[in-house]
Design a protein around this motif. Structure first.
Motif, PDB file in Angstrom:
ATOM      1  N   ALA A  15      -6.411  16.220  22.330  1.00  0.00           N
ATOM      2  CA  ALA A  15      -5.262  15.697  21.583  1.00  0.00           C
ATOM      3  C   ALA A  15      -4.415  14.786  22.473  1.00  0.00           C
ATOM      4  CB  ALA A  15      -4.428  16.852  21.037  1.00  0.00           C
ATOM      5  N   LEU A  16      -4.180  15.221  23.695  1.00  0.00           N
ATOM      6  CA  LEU A  16      -3.406  14.393  24.630  1.00  0.00           C
ATOM      7  C   LEU A  16      -4.132  13.092  24.962  1.00  0.00           C
ATOM      8  CD1 LEU A  16      -2.135  17.141  27.100  1.00  0.00           C
ATOM      9  CD2 LEU A  16      -0.755  15.819  25.490  1.00  0.00           C
ATOM     10  N   GLY A  17      -5.436  13.183  25.182  1.00  0.00           N
ATOM     11  CA  GLY A  17      -6.223  12.000  25.524  1.00  0.00           C
ATOM     12  C   GLY A  17      -6.252  10.981  24.400  1.00  0.00           C
ATOM     13  N   ALA A  18      -6.397  11.454  23.160  1.00  0.00           N
ATOM     14  CA  ALA A  18      -6.423  10.542  22.017  1.00  0.00           C
ATOM     15  C   ALA A  18      -5.077   9.843  21.849  1.00  0.00           C
ATOM     16  CB  ALA A  18      -6.791  11.305  20.749  1.00  0.00           C
ATOM     17  N   CYS A  19      -4.006  10.605  21.994  1.00  0.00           N
ATOM     18  CA  CYS A  19      -2.664  10.009  21.884  1.00  0.00           C
ATOM     19  C   CYS A  19      -2.411   9.021  23.018  1.00  0.00           C
ATOM     20  CB  CYS A  19      -1.592  11.096  21.889  1.00  0.00           C
ATOM     21  SG  CYS A  19      -1.574  12.094  20.393  1.00  0.00           S
ATOM     22  N   LEU A  20      -2.819   9.379  24.216  1.00  0.00           N
ATOM     23  CA  LEU A  20      -2.645   8.496  25.371  1.00  0.00           C
ATOM     24  C   LEU A  20      -3.446   7.206  25.195  1.00  0.00           C
ATOM     25  CD1 LEU A  20      -1.361   8.140  28.157  1.00  0.00           C
ATOM     26  CD2 LEU A  20      -3.328   9.347  29.127  1.00  0.00           C
ATOM     27  N   ARG A  21      -4.662   7.338  24.674  1.00  0.00           N
ATOM     28  CA  ARG A  21      -5.491   6.152  24.435  1.00  0.00           C
ATOM     29  C   ARG A  21      -4.803   5.210  23.456  1.00  0.00           C
ATOM     30  NH1 ARG A  21     -10.944   4.467  24.382  1.00  0.00           N
ATOM     31  NH2 ARG A  21     -11.271   2.901  22.784  1.00  0.00           N
ATOM     32  N   TYR A  22      -4.315   5.751  22.347  1.00  0.00           N
ATOM     33  CA  TYR A  22      -3.658   4.924  21.344  1.00  0.00           C
ATOM     34  C   TYR A  22      -2.398   4.270  21.920  1.00  0.00           C
ATOM     35  CZ  TYR A  22      -1.210   3.369  17.227  1.00  0.00           C
ATOM     36  OH  TYR A  22      -0.542   2.594  16.320  1.00  0.00           O
ATOM     37  N   PHE A  23      -1.577   5.059  22.609  1.00  0.00           N
ATOM     38  CA  PHE A  23      -0.339   4.557  23.191  1.00  0.00           C
ATOM     39  C   PHE A  23      -0.623   3.418  24.167  1.00  0.00           C
ATOM     40  CE2 PHE A  23       2.626   4.746  26.795  1.00  0.00           C
ATOM     41  CZ  PHE A  23       3.812   4.418  26.149  1.00  0.00           C
ATOM     42  N   LEU A  24      -1.553   3.633  25.077  1.00  0.00           N
ATOM     43  CA  LEU A  24      -1.835   2.654  26.117  1.00  0.00           C
ATOM     44  C   LEU A  24      -2.529   1.414  25.561  1.00  0.00           C
ATOM     45  CD1 LEU A  24      -1.600   2.069  29.119  1.00  0.00           C
ATOM     46  CD2 LEU A  24      -3.797   3.185  29.442  1.00  0.00           C
ATOM     47  N   SER A  25      -3.572   1.610  24.767  1.00  0.00           N
ATOM     48  CA  SER A  25      -4.314   0.444  24.273  1.00  0.00           C
ATOM     49  C   SER A  25      -3.473  -0.393  23.317  1.00  0.00           C
ATOM     50  CB  SER A  25      -5.642   0.856  23.628  1.00  0.00           C
ATOM     51  OG  SER A  25      -5.427   1.639  22.492  1.00  0.00           O
ATOM     52  N   SER A  26      -2.691   0.240  22.449  1.00  0.00           N
ATOM     53  CA  SER A  26      -1.862  -0.544  21.537  1.00  0.00           C
ATOM     54  C   SER A  26      -0.732  -1.230  22.300  1.00  0.00           C
ATOM     55  CB  SER A  26      -1.313   0.318  20.402  1.00  0.00           C
ATOM     56  OG  SER A  26      -0.492   1.351  20.899  1.00  0.00           O
ATOM     57  N   GLY A  27      -0.210  -0.584  23.322  1.00  0.00           N
ATOM     58  CA  GLY A  27       0.823  -1.212  24.151  1.00  0.00           C
ATOM     59  C   GLY A  27       0.304  -2.427  24.895  1.00  0.00           C
ATOM     60  N   ILE A  28      -0.861  -2.295  25.499  1.00  0.00           N
ATOM     61  CA  ILE A  28      -1.481  -3.420  26.221  1.00  0.00           C
ATOM     62  C   ILE A  28      -1.795  -4.554  25.244  1.00  0.00           C
ATOM     63  CG2 ILE A  28      -3.526  -4.156  27.525  1.00  0.00           C
ATOM     64  CD1 ILE A  28      -1.804  -2.427  29.273  1.00  0.00           C
ATOM     65  N   ASP A  29      -2.358  -4.215  24.084  1.00  0.00           N
ATOM     66  CA  ASP A  29      -2.693  -5.239  23.093  1.00  0.00           C
ATOM     67  C   ASP A  29      -1.449  -5.962  22.583  1.00  0.00           C
ATOM     68  OD1 ASP A  29      -5.409  -4.850  23.284  1.00  0.00           O
ATOM     69  OD2 ASP A  29      -5.546  -3.581  21.494  1.00  0.00           O
ATOM     70  N   SER A  30      -0.356  -5.249  22.396  1.00  0.00           N
ATOM     71  CA  SER A  30       0.857  -5.915  21.925  1.00  0.00           C
ATOM     72  C   SER A  30       1.471  -6.776  23.032  1.00  0.00           C
ATOM     73  CB  SER A  30       1.874  -4.900  21.407  1.00  0.00           C
ATOM     74  OG  SER A  30       2.383  -4.121  22.450  1.00  0.00           O
ATOM     75  N   TRP A  31       1.244  -6.406  24.261  1.00  0.00           N
ATOM     76  CA  TRP A  31       1.773  -7.171  25.383  1.00  0.00           C
ATOM     77  C   TRP A  31       0.966  -8.447  25.621  1.00  0.00           C
ATOM     78  CZ3 TRP A  31       2.255  -4.983  31.046  1.00  0.00           C
ATOM     79  CH2 TRP A  31       3.130  -5.785  31.777  1.00  0.00           C
ATOM     80  N   PHE A  32      -0.379  -8.322  25.612  1.00  0.00           N
ATOM     81  CA  PHE A  32      -1.243  -9.459  25.916  1.00  0.00           C
ATOM     82  C   PHE A  32      -1.783 -10.174  24.682  1.00  0.00           C
ATOM     83  CE2 PHE A  32      -1.602  -7.075  29.919  1.00  0.00           C
ATOM     84  CZ  PHE A  32      -1.372  -8.090  30.825  1.00  0.00           C
ATOM     85  N   GLY A  33      -1.589  -9.589  23.505  1.00  0.00           N
ATOM     86  CA  GLY A  33      -2.167 -10.159  22.295  1.00  0.00           C
ATOM     87  C   GLY A  33      -3.569  -9.620  22.077  1.00  0.00           C
ATOM     88  N   LYS A  34      -4.119  -9.959  20.920  1.00  0.00           N
ATOM     89  CA  LYS A  34      -5.427  -9.416  20.560  1.00  0.00           C
ATOM     90  C   LYS A  34      -6.550 -10.446  20.636  1.00  0.00           C
ATOM     91  CE  LYS A  34      -3.854  -5.571  17.856  1.00  0.00           C
ATOM     92  NZ  LYS A  34      -4.302  -4.579  16.914  1.00  0.00           N
ATOM     93  N   THR A  35      -6.337 -11.515  21.400  1.00  0.00           N
ATOM     94  CA  THR A  35      -7.399 -12.505  21.538  1.00  0.00           C
ATOM     95  C   THR A  35      -8.567 -11.953  22.343  1.00  0.00           C
ATOM     96  OG1 THR A  35      -6.328 -13.445  23.488  1.00  0.00           O
ATOM     97  CG2 THR A  35      -5.799 -14.450  21.350  1.00  0.00           C
ATOM     98  N   MET A  36      -8.288 -10.955  23.163  1.00  0.00           N
ATOM     99  CA  MET A  36      -9.302 -10.256  23.960  1.00  0.00           C
ATOM    100  C   MET A  36      -8.892  -8.787  23.971  1.00  0.00           C
ATOM    101  SD  MET A  36     -11.977 -10.825  25.862  1.00  0.00           S
ATOM    102  CE  MET A  36     -12.913 -10.002  27.106  1.00  0.00           C
TER     103      MET A  36
END
Length: 126
Positions: A15-36
Motif C-alpha cells: 500500500a505504501l509503495g503504490a501510494c509512493l509510486r503515484y505521488f512521485l511519478s505524478s509529481g515528476i510528470d507535472s514538473w517536467f510535463g508528459k512529453t517523456m
C-alpha cells in the motif's frame, strides 16, 4: 513469524509503495510535463537502486530473516516498481555468468510486455 503476519507486512508495504509510486511519478510528470515518461523512469531507477540495497543487506545476512525484508523488499518496492525485481534478477544472471539467459530475460520481458500491451489495446478496439 506467522504467515498471516508476513502477508500483513507485505500488504502494508505494498500500500505504501503504490501510494509512493503515484505521488512521485505524478509529481515528476507535472514538473517536467508528459512529453517523456520521466515519472516512470524516476520510479524505475529509484526502485532498482533501492532493491539492490535491500538485496545487498540480505546477502550480508542483515535482513535474511527480518520482517523488514517482506515489508520493504516485497511489499513496498514490489508495489513501487516491478522493474526493480527485473533488474536484480537480470544482474544476478549476469553475475553468475549466464549472459545468454540475461539477454534472453531482457529481450523476453521487453518484447513480451510490449506485445501483451499492444494486444490488449487491439482487443479493446474491437
Amino acid at each position: 513469524m506467522s504467515q498471516a503476519l508476513l502477508y500483513t507486512y507485505i500488504a502494508l508495504g505494498g500500500a505504501l509503495g503504490a501510494c509512493l509510486r503515484y505521488f512521485l511519478s505524478s509529481g515528476i510528470d507535472s514538473w517536467f510535463g508528459k512529453t517523456m515518461p520521466f515519472g516512470t523512469l524516476t520510479v524505475n531507477v529509484l526502485g532498482s537502486f533501492s532493491l539492490a540495497l535491500v538485496y545487498g543487506f540480505i546477502e550480508r545476512q542483515e535482513l535474511a530473516e527480518s520482517p523488514y525484508r517482506a515489508l520493504i523488499g516485497v511489499g513496498l518496492l514490489g508495489a513501487f516498481t516491478t522493474f526493480s525485481t527485473f533488474s536484480i534478477e537480470t544482474l544476478t544472471l549476469l553475475e553468475n555468468g549466464l549472459w545468454i539467459k540475461a539477454v534472453a530475460n531482457i529481450l523476453l520481458n521487453v518484447t513480451a510486455c510490449l506485445l501483451a500491451a499492444w494486444l490488449a489495446i487491439e482487443l479493446l478496439k474491437g
